[in-house]
Design a protein around this motif. Structure first.
Motif, short mmCIF file in Angstrom:
data_model
loop_
_atom_site.label_atom_id
_atom_site.label_comp_id
_atom_site.label_asym_id
_atom_site.label_seq_id
_atom_site.Cartn_x
_atom_site.Cartn_y
_atom_site.Cartn_z
N ARG A 20 1.10 -1.55 0.54
CA ARG A 20 0.00 -0.29 -0.31
C ARG A 20 1.04 1.18 0.19
O ARG A 20 0.62 2.12 0.37
CB ARG A 20 -0.93 0.11 1.10
CG ARG A 20 -1.93 -1.25 1.56
CD ARG A 20 -3.10 -0.98 1.78
NE ARG A 20 -3.20 -2.49 2.44
CZ ARG A 20 -4.41 -2.67 3.24
NH1 ARG A 20 -5.30 -1.16 4.09
NH2 ARG A 20 -5.14 -4.09 3.61
N THR A 78 -1.58 4.60 -1.79
CA THR A 78 -2.56 5.35 -0.98
C THR A 78 -2.10 6.03 0.47
O THR A 78 -2.13 6.66 0.32
CB THR A 78 -3.41 4.02 -0.72
OG1 THR A 78 -2.91 3.19 0.00
CG2 THR A 78 -3.25 3.45 -2.41
N LYS A 117 -1.63 9.77 1.22
CA LYS A 117 -2.94 10.08 2.07
C LYS A 117 -2.26 10.99 3.67
O LYS A 117 -1.93 12.47 4.20
CB LYS A 117 -3.74 8.67 3.37
CG LYS A 117 -4.18 8.30 2.46
CD LYS A 117 -4.84 6.97 2.59
CE LYS A 117 -5.83 6.27 2.36
NZ LYS A 117 -6.75 4.93 3.15
N ASN A 172 -8.83 10.57 3.13
CA ASN A 172 -8.12 9.37 3.01
C ASN A 172 -9.23 8.48 1.88
O ASN A 172 -9.00 8.04 1.17
CB ASN A 172 -8.43 9.03 4.74
CG ASN A 172 -7.09 8.89 4.87
OD1 ASN A 172 -6.44 8.76 5.21
ND2 ASN A 172 -8.33 9.34 6.54
N ASN A 173 -10.71 8.82 1.79
CA ASN A 173 -11.87 8.17 0.99
C ASN A 173 -11.39 8.67 -0.88
O ASN A 173 -11.13 8.07 -1.22
CB ASN A 173 -13.09 8.45 1.53
CG ASN A 173 -13.50 8.13 2.72
OD1 ASN A 173 -13.07 6.89 3.06
ND2 ASN A 173 -14.65 9.00 3.32
N ASP A 209 -7.77 6.44 -1.87
CA ASP A 209 -9.10 4.91 -2.39
C ASP A 209 -9.25 5.15 -3.58
O ASP A 209 -9.39 3.97 -4.26
CB ASP A 209 -9.24 4.69 -1.22
CG ASP A 209 -8.41 4.54 0.12
OD1 ASP A 209 -7.65 4.22 -0.10
OD2 ASP A 209 -9.23 4.70 1.32
N SER A 210 -10.55 6.03 -3.61
CA SER A 210 -11.31 6.35 -5.14
C SER A 210 -10.52 6.83 -6.18
O SER A 210 -11.10 7.00 -7.43
CB SER A 210 -12.43 6.19 -4.74
OG SER A 210 -12.45 7.64 -4.13
#
Length: 300
Positions: free
Chosen positions: A216, A219, A223, A239-240, A243-244
């Motif tokens: 990871r 990401t 972040k 964070n969201n 992830d997308s």
């Protein structure tokens, strides 16, 4: 380029280190501080110093920091007392050896090595390595052409500094702006030494607790580097969003940060002894960067 100190912690001995320091390790750290005090006292009379340029020019540090707008740091050459630190098994296991040496060799004691941008810290580490052990750096490298592994000698004195060429959003702030291909406005920062270590610790913890082969890295770093999205600095939103994040935007952001990160440019020419392939490669960072072979055989 990631922080040199972080890469060195990938050695087998450090991967097996305990998270909580033993009494022997704590004693080793205290001993390092004592040795540093002795070396610093002596340095006023015998050990030469040099002003090492900072790739960031000090532009990203706040006005209350001793690093604010500081273009160079005065550093003394390493001594035998510093080499005691670099060959201390307890400090090596705890990953604190290089920081302890930096703390000793930086003359301005208001400066904490962990507060340095990773690129600024790399500049100091590279200077200490070249001035202490010479510019010759022999390391194993995989040829991009034939994929054979061979030992190759790089010249660390030829490494160039990549300076900060973009302006912060405000003076004395580690905050920069980029509009992504999708139109999203991103504010980001460059990581300092302490933040790099935190990311490395988080990734190690994820691997231990999940047994996942996925580290990871992308990401986790995003972040920690993104500080606002379209003006919002809400951590859960960031964070969201990461992830997308679509691949095109992710690659654009990472390339922009890589191109503009103040650091030491670790690329050098390489010629393969097996197939004759010639080209520019990233100089691999291994234990031999700060512990040349001869010293490894004697001390490690």
């Amino acid at each position: 380029m990631t922080e040199i100190n972080v890469d060195l912690q990938k050695s087998k001995e450090k991967e097996e280190a305990k998270e909580v320091l033993s009494p022997e390790e704590m004693a080793g750290i205290e001993r390092a501080q004592q040795l540093g005090a002795v070396a610093n006292e002596a340095s006023a009379f015998r050990v030469p110093t040099e002003f090492v340029p900072l790739p960031s020019f000090g532009l990203v540090y706040p006005s209350n920091s001793p690093l604010h707008n500081l273009k160079e740091i005065e550093v003394r050459y390493m001594t035998a007392a510093d080499e005691d630190i670099l060959t201390s098994r307890s400090l090596l296991r705890s990953g604190k050896a290089i920081d302890a040496v930096l703390q000793n060799c930086i003359l301005d004691k208001r400066i904490n090595p962990e507060d340095l941008l990773s690129g600024d810290k790399n500049a100091l580490i590279t200077f200490l390595r070249v001035s202490g052990y010479g510019p010759e750096y022999k390391v194993e490298i995989d040829c991009p052409g034939c994929e054979e592994t061979s030992k190759y000698e790089f010249d660390l004195s030829q490494l160039e500094m990549k300076t900060l060429d973009i302006e912060p959003l405000a003076e004395g702030e580690n905050r920069f702006h980029l509009q992504l291909p999708s139109g999203t406005h991103i504010e980001f920062k460059f990581l300092n030494s302490a933040e790099e270590k935190d990311i490395s610790d988080v990734q190690d913890k994820i691997k231990r607790t999940t047994n996942s082969p996925i580290d990871r890295n992308v990401t986790t770093r995003l972040k920690n580097t993104i500080i606002a999205i379209d003006g919002s600095n809400d951590p859960s939103l960031i964070n969201n969003y990461v992830d997308s994040l679509n691949v095109r935007d992710s690659r654009a952001l990472r390339k922009y940060m890589e191109d503009n990160t103040p650091d030491i440019d670790m690329r050098q020419d390489f010629e393969c002894a097996h197939c004759g392939h010639r080209g520019e490669v990233d100089v691999p960072i291994a234990v031999g960067f700060f512990w040349p072979e001869a010293y490894q055989r004697i001390f490690l």
